[in-house]
Design an enzyme around this catalytic site. Sequence first.
Site, short mmCIF file in Angstrom:
data_model
loop_
_atom_site.label_atom_id
_atom_site.label_comp_id
_atom_site.label_asym_id
_atom_site.label_seq_id
_atom_site.Cartn_x
_atom_site.Cartn_y
_atom_site.Cartn_z
N LYS A 255 -4.88 15.46 -18.17
CA LYS A 255 -5.84 15.50 -17.09
C LYS A 255 -6.08 14.09 -16.52
O LYS A 255 -6.72 13.93 -15.50
CB LYS A 255 -7.19 16.01 -17.62
CG LYS A 255 -7.12 17.37 -18.27
CD LYS A 255 -8.46 17.67 -18.96
CE LYS A 255 -8.32 18.95 -19.73
NZ LYS A 255 -9.35 19.10 -20.75
N GLY A 256 -5.59 13.08 -17.25
CA GLY A 256 -5.92 11.70 -16.91
C GLY A 256 -5.58 11.29 -15.48
O GLY A 256 -6.18 10.38 -14.91
N GLU B 254 1.62 8.83 -12.89
CA GLU B 254 1.01 8.66 -14.22
C GLU B 254 -0.27 7.84 -14.12
O GLU B 254 -0.39 6.97 -13.25
CB GLU B 254 1.99 7.91 -15.15
CG GLU B 254 2.84 8.82 -16.00
CD GLU B 254 2.08 9.43 -17.18
OE1 GLU B 254 0.88 9.76 -17.05
OE2 GLU B 254 2.68 9.56 -18.25
N ASP B 255 -1.20 8.12 -15.03
CA ASP B 255 -2.41 7.30 -15.08
C ASP B 255 -2.13 5.97 -15.78
O ASP B 255 -2.42 4.91 -15.28
CB ASP B 255 -3.55 8.06 -15.78
CG ASP B 255 -3.11 8.70 -17.10
OD1 ASP B 255 -1.92 8.61 -17.46
OD2 ASP B 255 -3.96 9.32 -17.78
N ASP C 124 1.75 3.53 -21.80
CA ASP C 124 1.38 2.71 -22.95
C ASP C 124 2.65 2.42 -23.74
O ASP C 124 3.43 1.53 -23.38
CB ASP C 124 0.34 3.54 -23.72
CG ASP C 124 -0.25 2.84 -24.91
OD1 ASP C 124 0.05 1.67 -25.12
OD2 ASP C 124 -1.03 3.47 -25.64
N PHE D 79 -8.15 -0.60 -24.94
CA PHE D 79 -8.30 0.80 -24.58
C PHE D 79 -9.17 0.91 -23.34
O PHE D 79 -10.31 0.46 -23.33
CB PHE D 79 -8.89 1.60 -25.74
CG PHE D 79 -8.65 3.07 -25.56
CD1 PHE D 79 -7.46 3.64 -25.98
CD2 PHE D 79 -9.58 3.86 -24.91
CE1 PHE D 79 -7.21 5.00 -25.77
CE2 PHE D 79 -9.34 5.20 -24.70
CZ PHE D 79 -8.15 5.78 -25.13
N VAL D 80 -8.61 1.50 -22.30
CA VAL D 80 -9.36 1.56 -21.04
C VAL D 80 -9.80 2.99 -20.72
O VAL D 80 -9.12 3.95 -21.09
CB VAL D 80 -8.53 0.99 -19.86
CG1 VAL D 80 -8.34 -0.50 -20.01
CG2 VAL D 80 -7.18 1.68 -19.74
N ARG E 9 -14.26 10.09 -18.10
CA ARG E 9 -13.30 10.30 -17.00
C ARG E 9 -13.96 10.10 -15.64
O ARG E 9 -13.30 9.73 -14.68
CB ARG E 9 -12.74 11.72 -17.06
CG ARG E 9 -11.80 11.98 -18.21
CD ARG E 9 -11.00 13.25 -17.91
NE ARG E 9 -10.44 13.85 -19.10
CZ ARG E 9 -9.28 13.50 -19.65
NH1 ARG E 9 -8.58 12.52 -19.12
NH2 ARG E 9 -8.83 14.11 -20.73
#
Length: 481
Positions: free
Chosen positions: A343-344, A396-397, A400, A449-450, A462
């Site tokens: 869902k990002g 893509e969000d 990583d 971590f964002v 979110r």
Amino acid sequence: MGRSRASYYSILKQINKVANSALSLKKICNSIAKSAAKAVQANGCRILSFNPQKEYLITIGAYGLSDIYLKKGPLDVHKSLPDILDGKVVFIANAAKDERVQYPKVALAQGISSILGIPVLEKGEAIGEIRIYTREPRQFSEADRSFLLSVADICAVIFERAELHQLLEQDYKASEKRRKSSRVSSLPATTLRPTSFAHPSEEDFAKLLDFYCIEWLYEPRSFPLRWEGDKIAEMFTPDFYLPELDLYIELTTLKQNLLTEKNRKLRQLRALYPEVNIRLLNKSDFLKLLAKYGYGPLGEAKVEGVDRVLYSHAKIQRRVRTLARHISRDYTGQRLVLVGILKGVVCFMADLMQHLSLPVTLDFMAISYYGSDGQVVKITRDLDSSITGQHVLMVEDIVDTGMTLNYILSHLSAHNPASLRVCTLLDKRARRLVNVPLDYVGFEVPDEFVVGYGLDYKGEYRNLPFIGILHPELIKGTKPR
Ligand code: IMP
């Protein structure tokens, strides 16, 4: 007649002495501006630094210039002698008629003819400027220029020292804060913040804006309110200007006599300058105003646990528009299928597609992770439509390790699309394990971590309108999606 080398040398010696004194940054720069102007027989000088976003200029010291000239409005680095940004010396012979001058009418009204702009360079990169002003049109000799370049070198050292001092101070304050509460730390400074505030509440407001990465300028413009003949008899200088919101802000207390006077001035200002957006705020008002934009302690969105904001909403929007422009240009005349992984990606996808000037269709996939280390990807929802023979852009969000994207790309390629490219808002390159090709990247993020703007931690955050770094103590090594 120009000065002799010996005379320039002795002025440089004096400037160096001031630069190494215990005076405040402002006083040092005022004094240098005066010495520099006098040395080259000019009428005025100012020393400026770039704001942290390198979009505006901030006056640190000045000599021989009127208040109305100094506060004529925000000075945009791209509109005001823009070549200085590239480290070039800029000479303007006639300020009233040169398109590299941002406020030519004010220059004319204030009787400024020529301007010489000298970059202040740090490791070859411009970090500020020295500007010299004359009333009579004139040229500057090579000796003048090389003297001013030496003054600029001294300024670079002063800026660097002040920045270091500021950093050390902030670092100390941040570590104190962390000791007391494990939640919010202050923004680490990357650029000098040379503003000296008239009131502590202004500094608090600036810090709040800094935390939310909202650009601000302190007192960039004075508005004349009343004239006696052609002399200005009354002016009003609002405390802040927020360029992203095109909003001036005057902070106030609840003291009735002050409030009445400020309200009177504001009414006058609005009548004279109807295009200007200005608000009078007391402390609770400014928290409410920030909340309106989704920020601050009164904001609807959850921010507790966010250590600091990396990208403000406005900055994300600017970047998304640029990405969309590049994509639209690259796919001119073609149809595009945008594929996102729930869902990002929802915020990014929604904003990106609105700025694409192409016919597009959308499709989504969903995945889950399993295996002892959570690194095995399983598709739980596949595409609705066939992508065979279509131009596909995977949106893509964040990328990583690259494992997810690598898996999805091989899944999509198996359907034989006409082309397959990747657009990611965030690239956490430092953690990459699989080398996946990225065609469009919004921002390269640090190994932190964002959250926000679609990205979650355990399903939360979110809905934040910005992207922030989650406090490291909150993270216990789960793989969200
Ligand atoms: P990768 O397979 O390691 O590249 O991981 C990609 C996925 O992990 C992303 O699509 C996100 O869902 C999640 N992820 C990785 N880093 C972060 C982060 O900093 N914040 C939120 N989610 C993240």
